[in-house]
Design an enzyme around this catalytic site. Structure first.
Site, PDB file in Angstrom:
ATOM      1  N   HIS A  34       0.943  -1.186  -0.025  1.00 40.45           N
ATOM      2  CA  HIS A  34       0.025   0.216   0.004  1.00 40.45           C
ATOM      3  C   HIS A  34       0.831   1.403  -0.113  1.00 40.45           C
ATOM      4  O   HIS A  34       2.138   1.234  -0.060  1.00 40.45           O
ATOM      5  CB  HIS A  34      -0.978   0.202   1.328  1.00 40.45           C
ATOM      6  CG  HIS A  34      -0.299  -0.249   2.581  1.00 40.45           C
ATOM      7  ND1 HIS A  34       0.726   0.645   3.215  1.00 40.45           N
ATOM      8  CD2 HIS A  34      -0.166  -1.241   3.362  1.00 40.45           C
ATOM      9  CE1 HIS A  34       1.053   0.046   4.324  1.00 40.45           C
ATOM     10  NE2 HIS A  34       0.619  -1.045   4.419  1.00 40.45           N
ATOM     11  N   GLU A  35       0.419   2.225   0.072  1.00 41.76           N
ATOM     12  CA  GLU A  35       1.236   3.654  -0.056  1.00 41.76           C
ATOM     13  C   GLU A  35       2.012   3.702   0.885  1.00 41.76           C
ATOM     14  O   GLU A  35       3.357   4.400   0.865  1.00 41.76           O
ATOM     15  CB  GLU A  35       0.219   5.043   0.149  1.00 41.76           C
ATOM     16  CG  GLU A  35      -0.012   5.371  -1.266  1.00 41.76           C
ATOM     17  CD  GLU A  35       1.132   5.730  -2.244  1.00 41.76           C
ATOM     18  OE1 GLU A  35       1.881   6.474  -1.794  1.00 41.76           O
ATOM     19  OE2 GLU A  35       0.825   5.315  -3.361  1.00 41.76           O
ATOM     20  N   HIS A  37       3.965   1.271   2.081  1.00 41.85           N
ATOM     21  CA  HIS A  37       5.170   0.496   1.633  1.00 41.85           C
ATOM     22  C   HIS A  37       5.686   1.293   0.600  1.00 41.85           C
ATOM     23  O   HIS A  37       7.290   1.537   0.222  1.00 41.85           O
ATOM     24  CB  HIS A  37       4.767  -0.740   0.902  1.00 41.85           C
ATOM     25  CG  HIS A  37       4.189  -1.598   2.000  1.00 41.85           C
ATOM     26  ND1 HIS A  37       2.853  -2.176   1.912  1.00 41.85           N
ATOM     27  CD2 HIS A  37       4.962  -2.351   2.993  1.00 41.85           C
ATOM     28  CE1 HIS A  37       2.743  -3.066   3.007  1.00 41.85           C
ATOM     29  NE2 HIS A  37       3.668  -3.137   3.642  1.00 41.85           N
ATOM     30  N   LYS A 149       4.994   3.926  11.378  1.00 37.32           N
ATOM     31  CA  LYS A 149       3.859   3.171  11.846  1.00 37.32           C
ATOM     32  C   LYS A 149       3.890   2.181  12.682  1.00 37.32           C
ATOM     33  O   LYS A 149       3.150   2.120  13.651  1.00 37.32           O
ATOM     34  CB  LYS A 149       3.430   2.842  10.376  1.00 37.32           C
ATOM     35  CG  LYS A 149       2.511   1.710  10.531  1.00 37.32           C
ATOM     36  CD  LYS A 149       1.046   1.828  10.607  1.00 37.32           C
ATOM     37  CE  LYS A 149       0.113   0.500  10.881  1.00 37.32           C
ATOM     38  NZ  LYS A 149       0.938  -0.748  10.658  1.00 37.32           N
TER      39      LYS A 149
HETATM   40  P1  AMP Z   1       4.885  -4.717   6.689  1.00 38.07           P
HETATM   41  O1  AMP Z   1       4.588  -5.059   5.048  1.00 38.07           O
HETATM   42  O2  AMP Z   1       3.561  -4.359   7.405  1.00 38.07           O
HETATM   43  O3  AMP Z   1       5.832  -5.718   7.622  1.00 38.07           O
HETATM   44  O4  AMP Z   1       5.573  -3.199   6.484  1.00 38.07           O
HETATM   45  C1  AMP Z   1       6.736  -3.312   5.937  1.00 38.07           C
HETATM   46  C2  AMP Z   1       7.175  -1.846   6.184  1.00 38.07           C
HETATM   47  O5  AMP Z   1       6.450  -0.960   5.831  1.00 38.07           O
HETATM   48  C3  AMP Z   1       7.704  -1.463   7.898  1.00 38.07           C
HETATM   49  O6  AMP Z   1       8.909  -0.693   7.892  1.00 38.07           O
HETATM   50  C4  AMP Z   1       6.302  -0.688   8.111  1.00 38.07           C
HETATM   51  O7  AMP Z   1       6.668   0.261   9.305  1.00 38.07           O
HETATM   52  C5  AMP Z   1       6.312  -0.060   6.875  1.00 38.07           C
HETATM   53  N1  AMP Z   1       4.918   0.404   6.978  1.00 38.07           N
HETATM   54  C6  AMP Z   1       3.534  -0.334   7.093  1.00 38.07           C
HETATM   55  N2  AMP Z   1       2.524   0.754   6.943  1.00 38.07           N
HETATM   56  C7  AMP Z   1       2.879   2.123   6.775  1.00 38.07           C
HETATM   57  C8  AMP Z   1       2.681   3.282   6.785  1.00 38.07           C
HETATM   58  N3  AMP Z   1       1.145   3.640   6.820  1.00 38.07           N
HETATM   59  N4  AMP Z   1       3.313   4.356   6.675  1.00 38.07           N
HETATM   60  C9  AMP Z   1       4.786   4.175   6.715  1.00 38.07           C
HETATM   61  N5  AMP Z   1       5.159   3.208   6.704  1.00 38.07           N
HETATM   62  C10 AMP Z   1       4.526   1.916   6.677  1.00 38.07           C
END
Ligand code: AMP
Length: 292
Positions: A34-35, A37, A149
């Protein structure tokens, strides 16, 4: 874009890139982009010669009864989005490659992983720390990008990189939110339309806490207590925690002073959602930094 599944191949590519003098940026993810990432990837793209992104849903960071099996996955869409951002290497290892039979080595960051999400999800940060060290060792980036986040996760990763002298700079980037303030998250997909509306209460409560601080309140228990009540009184929302912690130790503080994180987690229907607000306070001077 090259798609790599073998850790050894990824590592050899990283060795070659380093020998060529390239600056490598890496964005570890669990996919289903999503945005949030994409913002990390765009920033890494700007700052580095080579952009590596990993997609790996890491079993050890999920507890029993959590959403490992139903965690959303969409490789086709992810590949398409990664190509648009001009990712150079998409690293997608299998669980068997990352954790072969008789795998027995784990990384534990003590103390700061025992509060907030660590308290509610025992073993979660051990899983996170282990996979991050593995991914950094395999991908060998100069810079690794993570989102605010997951504020406690970012603090834990910064600590482990410092403690283990890993040769990488960890870059924290701001929370990307939906128009109504809900942080973007793969787990938002679990929410029905009504739950989706109730979920905005987390960010509203953090804004309320921000307002209290701006009006001069410095008592952490009062700020957390009043803000928590706002979340708790929202129908269908069950607060897990609402706390003010030091960004250094992730332990609760009694006063807003220095750098603190106001962090909350709640269950909304089938989803467990988190959000946080950073505060830097020096007497009357208050700032709200957008990342650690
Ligand atoms: P995930 O796939 O949820 O493990 O996230 C991968 C990376 O994206 C991690 O460093 C998260 O902190 C970051 N991330 C996920 N959601 C957001 C968001 N809304 N804003 C900024 N970074 C994000």
């Amino acid at each position: 874009m090259e798609q790599i599944t073998q850790p050894q191949e990824m590592q050899q590519i990283a060795f070659r890139l380093r020998a060529e003098g390239k600056t490598i940026g890496c964005v570890p993810t669990m996919g289903c982009f999503h945005e949030g990432h994409l913002s990390l990837m765009r920033e890494a793209r700007k700052r580095c010669d080579v952009l590596q992104v990993s997609i790996f849903v890491n079993p050890p960071q999920f507890g029993p009864g959590e959403d490992l099996e139903k965690y959303p996955r969409d490789m086709e869409r992810d590949v398409h989005l990664a190509e648009e951002i001009e990712v150079d290497y998409l690293f997608v290892p299998s669980v068997e490659e990352m954790y072969p039979e008789s795998y027995s080595t784990y990384v534990e960051v003590e103390g700061m992983t025992e509060t907030l999400c660590g308290k509610a999800r025992p073993g979660h940060f051990k899983g996170v720390a282990t996979v991050v060290v593995k991914l950094l060792t395999i991908m060998m980036p100069h810079f690794a990008f993570f989102g605010q986040k997951d504020g406690q996760q970012l603090a834990v990763i910064k600590r482990l990189v410092r403690d283990l002298n890993l040769p990488v700079a960890v870059v924290g980037l701001p929370i990307v939110r939906e128009a109504d303030g809900l942080p973007m998250s793969t787990r938002n997909e679990y929410l029905g339309p009504e739950e989706r509306e109730h979920a905005t209460v987390l960010n509203k409560a953090l804004s309320y806490a921000r307002g209290m601080i701006l009006s001069g309140e410095r008592d952490a228990a009062r700020i957390a207590g009043e803000s928590r009540m706002r979340v708790a009184s929202e129908p269908g929302v069950e607060v897990e925690y609402f706390e003010v912690v030091s960004t250094e130790s992730m332990q609760p503080v009694s006063e807003i002073d220095g750098e603190v994180m106001i962090a909350t987690a709640a269950r909304v229907g089938p989803a467990r959602l988190i959000d946080n607000l950073l505060v830097r306070c020096n007497g009357d001077e208050v700032e709200f930094p957008d990342s650690l």
